[in-house]
Motif scaffolding. Structure first.
Motif, PDB file in Angstrom:
ATOM      1  N   HIS A   1       0.857  -1.182   0.000  1.00 25.25           N
ATOM      2  CA  HIS A   1       0.000   0.000   0.000  1.00 25.25           C
ATOM      3  C   HIS A   1       0.895   1.235   0.000  1.00 25.25           C
ATOM      4  CE1 HIS A   1      -3.934  -2.003   0.958  1.00 25.25           C
ATOM      5  NE2 HIS A   1      -3.082  -2.964   1.311  1.00 25.25           N
ATOM      6  N   TYR A   2       0.886   1.945  -1.098  1.00 24.27           N
ATOM      7  CA  TYR A   2       1.738   3.136  -1.242  1.00 24.27           C
ATOM      8  C   TYR A   2       1.003   4.356  -0.701  1.00 24.27           C
ATOM      9  CZ  TYR A   2       4.708   6.653  -3.492  1.00 24.27           C
ATOM     10  OH  TYR A   2       5.545   7.710  -3.743  1.00 24.27           O
ATOM     11  N   THR A   3       1.583   5.013   0.283  1.00 21.54           N
ATOM     12  CA  THR A   3       0.957   6.151   0.955  1.00 21.54           C
ATOM     13  C   THR A   3       1.815   7.406   0.799  1.00 21.54           C
ATOM     14  OG1 THR A   3       2.093   5.785   3.070  1.00 21.54           O
ATOM     15  CG2 THR A   3       0.055   4.525   2.669  1.00 21.54           C
ATOM     16  N   PRO A   4       1.288   8.577   1.177  1.00 23.63           N
ATOM     17  CA  PRO A   4       2.101   9.796   1.128  1.00 23.63           C
ATOM     18  C   PRO A   4       3.372   9.698   1.966  1.00 23.63           C
ATOM     19  CG  PRO A   4      -0.217  10.375   1.328  1.00 23.63           C
ATOM     20  CD  PRO A   4      -0.134   8.893   1.495  1.00 23.63           C
ATOM     21  N   ALA A   5       3.340   8.920   3.042  1.00 24.39           N
ATOM     22  CA  ALA A   5       4.536   8.755   3.877  1.00 24.39           C
ATOM     23  C   ALA A   5       5.640   8.039   3.113  1.00 24.39           C
ATOM     24  CB  ALA A   5       4.178   7.978   5.153  1.00 24.39           C
ATOM     25  N   HIS A   6       5.270   7.068   2.270  1.00 24.15           N
ATOM     26  CA  HIS A   6       6.268   6.381   1.449  1.00 24.15           C
ATOM     27  C   HIS A   6       6.884   7.326   0.420  1.00 24.15           C
ATOM     28  CE1 HIS A   6       3.843   2.798   2.774  1.00 24.15           C
ATOM     29  NE2 HIS A   6       5.076   2.354   3.003  1.00 24.15           N
ATOM     30  N   ALA A   7       6.056   8.269  -0.075  1.00 20.54           N
ATOM     31  CA  ALA A   7       6.559   9.228  -1.053  1.00 20.54           C
ATOM     32  C   ALA A   7       7.612  10.140  -0.436  1.00 20.54           C
ATOM     33  CB  ALA A   7       5.402  10.058  -1.609  1.00 20.54           C
ATOM     34  N   ARG A   8       7.455  10.412   0.867  1.00 22.05           N
ATOM     35  CA  ARG A   8       8.412  11.285   1.558  1.00 22.05           C
ATOM     36  C   ARG A   8       9.655  10.541   1.993  1.00 22.05           C
ATOM     37  NH1 ARG A   8       3.432  13.150   3.763  1.00 22.05           N
ATOM     38  NH2 ARG A   8       3.717  11.784   5.583  1.00 22.05           N
ATOM     39  N   ASP A   9       9.507   9.244   2.304  1.00 22.79           N
ATOM     40  CA  ASP A   9      10.633   8.484   2.857  1.00 22.79           C
ATOM     41  C   ASP A   9      10.557   7.045   2.359  1.00 22.79           C
ATOM     42  OD1 ASP A   9      12.651   7.326   4.308  1.00 22.79           O
ATOM     43  OD2 ASP A   9      11.747   7.656   6.288  1.00 22.79           O
ATOM     44  N   SER A  10      11.530   6.635   1.554  1.00 24.67           N
ATOM     45  CA  SER A  10      11.516   5.280   0.999  1.00 24.67           C
ATOM     46  C   SER A  10      11.758   4.213   2.057  1.00 24.67           C
ATOM     47  CB  SER A  10      12.570   5.154  -0.116  1.00 24.67           C
ATOM     48  OG  SER A  10      13.865   5.432   0.389  1.00 24.67           O
ATOM     49  N   ASN A  11      12.203   4.621   3.265  1.00 20.68           N
ATOM     50  CA  ASN A  11      12.420   3.664   4.356  1.00 20.68           C
ATOM     51  C   ASN A  11      11.200   3.558   5.275  1.00 20.68           C
ATOM     52  OD1 ASN A  11      15.243   2.601   4.183  1.00 20.68           O
ATOM     53  ND2 ASN A  11      15.726   4.799   4.195  1.00 20.68           N
TER      54      ASN A  11
ATOM     55  N   PHE B   1       0.644  -3.674  -6.136  1.00 16.38           N
ATOM     56  CA  PHE B   1       0.929  -2.303  -5.709  1.00 16.38           C
ATOM     57  C   PHE B   1      -0.397  -1.546  -5.711  1.00 16.38           C
ATOM     58  CE2 PHE B   1       1.649   2.151  -6.527  1.00 16.38           C
ATOM     59  CZ  PHE B   1       2.812   2.481  -5.846  1.00 16.38           C
ATOM     60  N   ILE B   2      -0.774  -0.983  -4.549  1.00 15.14           N
ATOM     61  CA  ILE B   2      -2.032  -0.237  -4.446  1.00 15.14           C
ATOM     62  C   ILE B   2      -1.704   1.211  -4.132  1.00 15.14           C
ATOM     63  CG2 ILE B   2      -4.264  -0.058  -3.290  1.00 15.14           C
ATOM     64  CD1 ILE B   2      -4.030  -3.013  -2.562  1.00 15.14           C
ATOM     65  N   ASP B   3      -2.101   2.087  -5.012  1.00 12.90           N
ATOM     66  CA  ASP B   3      -1.791   3.518  -4.908  1.00 12.90           C
ATOM     67  C   ASP B   3      -2.787   4.190  -3.967  1.00 12.90           C
ATOM     68  OD1 ASP B   3      -1.066   6.124  -5.261  1.00 12.90           O
ATOM     69  OD2 ASP B   3      -1.708   6.266  -7.357  1.00 12.90           O
ATOM     70  N   ARG B   4      -2.324   4.496  -2.748  1.00 12.73           N
ATOM     71  CA  ARG B   4      -3.167   5.182  -1.764  1.00 12.73           C
ATOM     72  C   ARG B   4      -2.735   6.641  -1.591  1.00 12.73           C
ATOM     73  NH1 ARG B   4      -7.527   1.792  -0.664  1.00 12.73           N
ATOM     74  NH2 ARG B   4      -6.807  -0.313  -0.180  1.00 12.73           N
ATOM     75  N   ALA B   5      -1.909   7.138  -2.490  1.00 13.30           N
ATOM     76  CA  ALA B   5      -1.384   8.501  -2.363  1.00 13.30           C
ATOM     77  C   ALA B   5      -1.660   9.249  -3.659  1.00 13.30           C
ATOM     78  CB  ALA B   5       0.105   8.472  -2.068  1.00 13.30           C
ATOM     79  N   THR B   6      -2.908   9.613  -3.872  1.00 12.36           N
ATOM     80  CA  THR B   6      -3.333  10.162  -5.155  1.00 12.36           C
ATOM     81  C   THR B   6      -2.555  11.406  -5.566  1.00 12.36           C
ATOM     82  OG1 THR B   6      -5.561   9.313  -4.780  1.00 12.36           O
ATOM     83  CG2 THR B   6      -5.319  11.030  -6.439  1.00 12.36           C
ATOM     84  N   LYS B   7      -2.188  12.237  -4.596  1.00 13.97           N
ATOM     85  CA  LYS B   7      -1.546  13.508  -4.920  1.00 13.97           C
ATOM     86  C   LYS B   7      -0.031  13.479  -4.740  1.00 13.97           C
ATOM     87  CE  LYS B   7      -5.611  16.317  -3.854  1.00 13.97           C
ATOM     88  NZ  LYS B   7      -6.145  17.456  -3.065  1.00 13.97           N
ATOM     89  N   ALA B   8       0.499  12.461  -4.070  1.00 16.67           N
ATOM     90  CA  ALA B   8       1.950  12.366  -3.853  1.00 16.67           C
ATOM     91  C   ALA B   8       2.616  11.742  -5.076  1.00 16.67           C
ATOM     92  CB  ALA B   8       2.243  11.534  -2.608  1.00 16.67           C
ATOM     93  N   ARG B   9       3.879  12.089  -5.262  1.00 16.15           N
ATOM     94  CA  ARG B   9       4.632  11.578  -6.401  1.00 16.15           C
ATOM     95  C   ARG B   9       4.784  10.062  -6.313  1.00 16.15           C
ATOM     96  NH1 ARG B   9       5.768  12.680 -11.619  1.00 16.15           N
ATOM     97  NH2 ARG B   9       7.852  12.031 -12.244  1.00 16.15           N
TER      98      ARG B   9
END
Length: 385
Positions: free
Chosen positions: A262-272, A298-306
């Protein structure tokens, strides 16, 4: 097509739509049907069909078809005349061209056996005369090119290699090849400018070649994958995850440990970044490299994050994203536009595509694309459509 015509055929082929529409009423199993298709074709990838080598076209193809298709005699004749006169008048050694201007006279030139050795005598004046008198001469540029080469070949065939006429022929041959390269570049540039879109002349072979060349360059830049891209409304992401967990036996796909990320905005900020019991992006890359885990979903839960790198996305067998994601990203432009804006070397040098602005989803050669609730797309004129 004339059997003696050696030029390739580049007719603009009809584009065939691949795929289909599932239009059943709700509750009749469209989701399960799509999941069955994904499982049935598990293991297929776009690597082998990444570039169709039967469609490879070159600038030489563009020039030959443009010359034959677009260059009428009223344009062709002065162009050839100028090219040959440039060689004659502009040669570096002033006397070189004078040896080849007029027909060889066996008596005058003291070469009585010339016509016994040379079966097809020709000179520059002969070529100029054909350009001026025959409107069909050199409808294929190859005809003119080979006639000029024959002038030099006759000279080197009859005379010893160290004879001053043979040496002059070799010098002129080298200069002629340089002039031809520049000549062809000029007309290829003109063709690309005039036929940059197949819509300009839909039946043009030149447009067909340029379209194939453009597609080949784009495919070469995409990352091959074995992945299916699912584009769904945000409200249906949970539905797809539930259906996958309910109906898919992951042991059918792999003997390794499957990863649902689950890809979230937190993952976009920090790959760890990771929550208890989950994986970080760094973890997934390490575990995949160690061959112990299998990136499944892979599930995109960060619509606005890169989004992460397209290389990372291409590792998963199923990538689920939303209509809103594509709407947000599309304002950055397409990958084709990005390639145009960058140096043409991008077609030849593979670079880290995560550093460029186009959406990473557009940089993967997906095995297939599935759009859920696709009937809602294209309504109205808003950007989200």
């Amino acid at each position: 097509k004339n059997e003696t015509d050696e030029s390739p055929s580049f007719a603009l082929s009809r584009k065939v739509a691949r795929g289909g529409l599932l239009c059943d009423d709700p509750g009749l199993g469209k989701t399960i049907t799509v999941l069955s298709l994904i499982l049935q074709t598990m293991g297929l990838d776009t690597e082998k069909r990444h570039i169709d080598y039967t469609e490879i076209t070159t600038d030489e193809d563009i020039f030959n078809v443009y010359w034959k298709e677009e260059m009428t005699p009223c344009f062709r004749r002065p162009a050839l005349n100028k090219l040959l006169m440039t060689l004659i008048r502009g040669c570096k050694h002033m006397d070189d061209s004078t040896y080849f201007m007029f027909p060889v006279d066996p008596v005058r030139d003291q070469c009585e056996d010339y016509l016994e050795v040379i079966s097809h005598p020709i000179c520059f004046n002969d070529i100029l005369a054909m350009i001026g008198s025959d409107p069909n001469y050199a409808s294929s540029f190859k005809e003119f090119y080979e006639d000029v080469l024959l002038v030099f070949m006759n000279a080197t065939t009859y005379n010893p290699h160290d004879h001053f006429i043979s040496e002059a022929a070799l010098r002129l041959h080298s200069e002629f090849e340089g002039l031809v390269r520049d000549f062809k570049k000029k007309y290829v540039k003109s063709a690309k400018k005039s036929f940059s879109s197949s819509c300009a002349k839909p039946n043009s072979s030149v447009a067909a070649i340029l379209e194939k060349q453009k597609r080949r360059k784009l495919l070469k830049s995409l990352i091959p994958s074995s992945s299916t891209l699912l584009v769904v409304p945000t409200t249906l992401e949970n539905h797809w995850e539930e259906q996958i967990n309910m109906h898919v036996d992951f042991s059918y796909c792999t003997s390794k440990i499957p990863i649902i990320f689950h890809y979230t905005p937190a993952h976009a900020r920090d790959s760890n970044y990771k929550t208890p019991g989950s994986y970080s992006m760094v973890d997934i890359m390490s575990l995949t490299a160690a061959n112990t885990h299998y990136p499944m979903i892979f599930i995109d839960r960060a619509t606005k994050a890169r989004l992460p790198s397209p290389y990372f996305l291409a590792e998963f067998r199923i990538v689920i994203t939303t209509n809103q994601r594509l709407s947000n990203e599309w304002k950055n432009g397409s990958y084709e536009e990005e390639l145009k804006e960058n140096d043409n070397n991008l077609y030849r040098v593979r670079v880290d595509r995560s550093t460029h602005k186009a959406c990473p989803l557009l940089k993967v050669h997906w095995l297939r694309l599935v759009v859920d609730e696709g009937h809602s797309m294209g309504r109205g004129g808003s950007q989200s459509n």
